[in-house]
Design an enzyme around this catalytic site. Structure first.
Site, mmCIF file in Angstrom:
data_model
loop_
_atom_site.group_PDB
_atom_site.id
_atom_site.type_symbol
_atom_site.label_atom_id
_atom_site.label_comp_id
_atom_site.label_asym_id
_atom_site.label_seq_id
_atom_site.Cartn_x
_atom_site.Cartn_y
_atom_site.Cartn_z
ATOM 1 N N LYS A 172 0.865 -1.174 0.000
ATOM 2 C CA LYS A 172 0.000 0.000 0.000
ATOM 3 C C LYS A 172 0.899 1.221 0.000
ATOM 4 C CE LYS A 172 -1.763 2.333 3.168
ATOM 5 N NZ LYS A 172 -0.932 3.471 3.596
ATOM 6 N N THR A 183 2.192 6.367 4.966
ATOM 7 C CA THR A 183 2.572 5.030 5.389
ATOM 8 C C THR A 183 2.745 4.111 4.204
ATOM 9 O OG1 THR A 183 1.473 5.221 7.482
ATOM 10 C CG2 THR A 183 1.892 3.012 6.716
#
Ligand code: ARG
Length: 711
Positions: A172, A183
């Site tokens: 991701k 992140t």
């Protein structure tokens, strides 16, 4: 789904689902190994890192790992003692549900910072998560996403010690969860047999040459984690020792390539990104220095903003390079400096090359920008990937907290309205849109409506609005709908559920056919017509039988099986449609057809839409899908030529349902439809965004040699 034919390493199962941490999207992912694995990890050095990262970093590398549990929606960072407690509870519960030791489980989190993790929701979802585990990584790759928009999966295979070894990664990307923190989570799985310490070295080396060369906004997350697991089931003799040579080097290379693919996909899907930027630096400097200079460019807000606007302001690029060289104490002899944008040299031998700005602007129209910088001819090589800085990025992150709320039970909800774009962007968008409106006026667009867009009330309504908008600006929309899951539900409700499927086609007897007609004509069609006619009066529902619109022949199964009342469209009689279209009506067509002998046949809705578009010589055929478009190596393919489409049919990550869809696309193009689009039916107004912007949002397949067709 589209990853059904991926080359998945042996010994791994995956699943993903919505545990209710986020209000409606999937938020819990499991990677489950069927045997104990060698495992390694690379983690953010952030001093404020999350409890799960502390825990995993303390335990990896190790032998015997069985599972990685990841939640999105909540980062469990800066959550104090409760956060650490939460990690322990989740690890214990996962171990119990999977029947493995607690030491065999690590966790990862991504999402909002400073909000307690709703542990009870995670624990409650574990049994179903385990039950759903399967060799397809798709659902897990989806469940880890936050503000990034698509799954990112990459694979390689190689031979190690005479055995076939597979490497699969998913990740991701730079979704901003709290201002200034992006992140990145990535998972690399292989069936190679390799010792944990060696795997750790491979992973660290791969990270240096992939994720560490990535910058979305230059900010470091509390939760970044890169995991590797090796099941050993490929059966090669165990690789170990300190050396990265021979087979170990080959495996390290494959791991690096998977990580590079993922890093590039993350760059393209950075928050608010409209373009991926790739910077290559070479010459008389060390690789580390070359990396640093490349990263300076992808980190520079000025360069990124210019590239968002397609502004060929190359001075900013060299300014960023010069500044970084100074801070590293590097010489940068301008007489040996060269810079090229999209292969065109803009600065060389200490002088600007005088390329007209308009020419450069044209080169910056696509979704990728390549910037090459050379400092002399030396062997140093560096690279970095990033994305442009768009209004969306600022919008999303300027108001993230205002748009995010955590309810008492820990559910994170977001208000996704992004209406305050900057003025220049709005102007550009309007100019773009208006030029398309003019080009498309009077043209026919066939819309195949199906999937998730048929099931959700909000999506139904926005589809209806968009159809009417197309009509308002002079297009002639024709809607062809599918049956959705409703046909199956109705057959079941009527006790007719002992159906036989042959190659995905339901054997449909006469009574089944009556049910199919009842649902298609009587329910779906009439509901859609009613929705379109709220506040308007131009939608008109018809079926393929009306005026013998769709003439079909009965087909048989691949081995000559009798499929009953199932047919294939042979001929489309367009008189009725043309009549309606000329009078400004929007035909809404149920895909049943009529055969030679007058019986009613069930036909595939995608095919019917293609046949109708072909017969009407439609300018466009648009499929609403349950995916963002055609995906390849985890990335959206924005545009394809006819030849490209033929190649795509053979891509290993294009499977089942998508292959059938692409064949319909092919048929439509062969019958003279100028462009066929695959768009995400789950995203509101994707139809408008696809048709009225240059970049579009889905995949477009254009007829001919792939040149952009104008009016
Ligand atoms: N709006 C233009 C059209 O409808 C361009 C669409 C581009 N779409 C894409 N997926 N690249 O032809």
């Amino acid at each position: 789904m589209e990853h059904g034919r991926l080359n998945v390493p042996q010994g791994f199962l995956f699943s993903g689902l919505c545990a209710g941490i986020k209000a409606s999207r999937a938020d819990l992912a499991l990677v489950l190994a069927t045997v104990p694995c060698a495992a390694a990890g690379v983690f953010t050095p952030n001093r404020a890192r999350a409890a799960c990262v502390q825990d995993a970093a303390a335990r990896l590398p190790c032998d015997g790992l069985r599972a990685i549990l990841t939640n999105s929606g909540n980062a469990n960072a800066l959550t104090g003692q409760r956060g650490e407690q939460a990690v322990r509870e989740v690890v214990r519960a996962v171990a119990e549900v999977l029947g493995v030791a607690e030491e065999a489980v690590v966790t990862a989190s991504t999402g909002i910072i400073g909000v307690p993790l709703p542990v009870h929701k995670i624990i409650a979802a574990l049994p179903l998560l385990r039950e759903r585990a399967e060799p397809d990584p798709g659902a897990a790759a989806e469940a880890i996403l936050t503000t990034d928009t698509r799954r990112k999966i990459a694979t390689r295979s190689l031979t190690v010690g005479g055995q076939l070894v597979r490497v699969l990664g998913f990740a991701k990307g730079g979704g901003m969860i709290h201002p200034h923190l992006a992140t990145l989570l990535a998972y690399v799985l292989t069936d190679a047999n390799v010792a944990p310490d060696l795997l750790q070295r491979m992973l660290a080396a791969a990270a240096r040459r992939s994720f560490n060369r990535l910058s979305i906004d230059g900010d470091m997350s509390t939760n970044d984690a890169l995991f590797a697991m090796a099941s050993g089931l490929a059966g090669n003799e165990r690789l170990s020792g300190p050396e990265l040579s021979g087979d170990a080097a080959a495996l390290a290379q494959a791991i690096e390539e998977v990580c590079v693919d993922l890093a590039r996909a993350v760059a393209a899907d950075g928050e608010g990104a409209t373009r991926r930027i790739e910077v290559c630096v070479s010459g008389d400097l060390s690789d580390d220095d070359a990396d640093a200079l490349a990263k300076a460019v992808v980190r520079s807000p000025l360069c990124k903003a210019a590239l968002f606007g397609g502004d060929p302001n190359w001075g900013r690029i060299l300014a960023a390079v010069g500044a970084r060289a100074a801070s590293r104490g590097l010489e940068l002899p301008l007489s040996r400096l060269r810079c090229a944008i999209q292969g065109v040299c803009v600065f060389a031998d200490g002088e600007p090359c005088g390329v007209p700005a308009e020419e450069l602007r044209g080169l910056l129209a696509g979704r990728e920008v390549l910037i090459e910088i050379a400092v002399g001819e030396g062997p140093g090589r560096g690279q970095a990937w990033g994305c442009d800085l768009s209004y969306d990025y600022v919008k999303i992150n300027a108001e993230y907290l205002a748009q995010t709320s955590a309810s008492a039970d820990g559910t994170i909800t977001r208000d996704g309205r992004l209406e305050s774009y900057g003025p220049t962007f709005k102007h550009r968008l309007l100019v773009e849109a208006l030029s398309y409106i003019r080009r498309f006026a009077g043209q026919i667009a066939v819309l195949k409506y199906g999937g998730a867009a048929m099931l959700d009330e909000g999506l139904k309504r926005s589809f209806a609005e968009d159809v009417l908008r197309l009509r308002d600006v002079g297009l002639k929309p024709v809607v062809v709908h599918g049956g959705g899951p409703e046909i199956n539900r109705m057959l079941q409700a009527l006790g007719r559920n002992r159906s036989v499927f042959i190659d995905g086609v339901r054997v449909t007897d006469k009574e089944d056919m009556a049910v199919v007609e009842m649902v298609l004509d009587g329910r779906i069609n009439s509901e859609l017509v009613a929705l379109l006619n709220q506040g308007d009066h131009h939608a008109i529902g018809i079926s393929g039988k009306d005026g013998r619109l769709l003439e079909a022949v009965r087909i048989r199964g691949p081995r000559g099986e009798d499929l009953g009342e199932v047919g294939e469209v042979q001929n489309v009689r367009t008189e009725l449609l043309t009549m309606f279209l000329d009078k400004g009506y929007v035909p809404v067509i149920a895909p049943t057809a009529i055969s030679e002998d007058g019986s009613v046949l069930n036909v595939n809705a995608d095919d019917a839409a293609a046949a109708i578009a072909g017969a009407l010589r439609a300018r466009k055929l648009i499929y609403l899908c349950d995916v963002p478009g055609l995906l390849h190596n985890g990335e959206l393919v924005s545009e394809l030529s006819e030849a490209g489409l033929r190649e795509a049919l053979a891509w290993p990550d294009v499977a089942g349902g998508m292959i059938a869809k692409l064949r319909s696309v092919q048929r439509a193009i062969q019958q003279g439809v100028a462009s066929v689009h695959l768009i995400d039916g789950r995203v509101r107004h994707a139809l408008i965004a696809e048709l009225f912007t240059d970049a579009g949002v889905g995949t477009v397949v254009r007829a001919g040699l792939g040149t952009v067709s104008s009016s």
